[in-house]
Design a protein around this motif. Sequence first.
Motif, PDB file in Angstrom:
ATOM      1  N   LEU A  15     -18.041 -22.383  42.686  1.00 61.06           N
ATOM      2  CA  LEU A  15     -17.512 -23.429  43.577  1.00 61.06           C
ATOM      3  C   LEU A  15     -18.525 -23.803  44.657  1.00 61.06           C
ATOM      4  O   LEU A  15     -18.535 -24.941  45.130  1.00 61.06           O
ATOM      5  N   VAL A  57     -13.497 -30.779  42.410  1.00 61.62           N
ATOM      6  CA  VAL A  57     -13.130 -29.561  43.129  1.00 61.62           C
ATOM      7  C   VAL A  57     -12.151 -29.889  44.250  1.00 61.62           C
ATOM      8  O   VAL A  57     -11.135 -29.211  44.429  1.00 61.62           O
ATOM      9  N   LEU A 105      -9.733 -23.998  37.848  1.00 63.61           N
ATOM     10  CA  LEU A 105     -10.802 -24.825  37.291  1.00 63.61           C
ATOM     11  C   LEU A 105     -11.529 -24.152  36.127  1.00 63.61           C
ATOM     12  O   LEU A 105     -12.385 -24.773  35.492  1.00 63.61           O
ATOM     13  N   HIS A 128     -20.533 -26.920  44.863  1.00 66.37           N
ATOM     14  CA  HIS A 128     -19.853 -28.180  45.164  1.00 66.37           C
ATOM     15  C   HIS A 128     -19.252 -28.235  46.569  1.00 66.37           C
ATOM     16  O   HIS A 128     -19.027 -29.316  47.095  1.00 66.37           O
ATOM     17  N   ARG A 142     -18.041 -32.290  43.056  1.00 68.70           N
ATOM     18  CA  ARG A 142     -17.319 -32.114  44.329  1.00 68.70           C
ATOM     19  C   ARG A 142     -15.976 -32.835  44.305  1.00 68.70           C
ATOM     20  O   ARG A 142     -14.973 -32.293  44.745  1.00 68.70           O
TER      21      ARG A 142
END
Length: 190
Positions: free
Chosen positions: A43, A11, A36, A46, A8
Amino acid sequence: MPRVGLNRTDVVAAGAALADDVGFGNLALGTLAQRLGVRTPSLYKHIESLADLQHAIAALAMAELDKQVRDAMHGLSGSAALAAFANSFRDYVVRHPGRYSATVGAKFTGPDDPLLQSGSRVLDSMAAVLRGYGIDEGEMVHALRTLRCTFHGFATLQASDGFQWSGDFEDSFDWMIRFLDRGLTEIGSH
């Protein structure tokens, strides 16, 4: 398959950097996933949603801003503290316009929200500057709003290349700080 080691914090940091690059209003999960090196659905391991990411970016930005202004103001008072706060605030907004934009109008999720906690500390730093001028508690809200609007306005105009007429905007910024200093000194002496 999620990228090994992605979490997380990574991100949110990548989302904040992307917001600085493309503008907070242009932040998109698909673009972030590409940056990423993952697929968009990855995603969601996260973050819950784009709104969750936006809030996390706002909390990160406010924590960074809080640390930067407190470090700049450490041990200062009066006009020196005012100038340190103003310069530090402006520097943050100019270097991180996307993530700073995330903080504007962001709603708090509750008393434990890191955005609320960091935001309160930024306000406490501004209030410390104002108390150094002797600003009465009854006028504190007005004075806080005045400083925030003034610094926010100047910094966001500078960050968006809004000073395109002649004259050095650095001179204008210094003039603005002197103007505020005189006004706060006058108000605080009554």
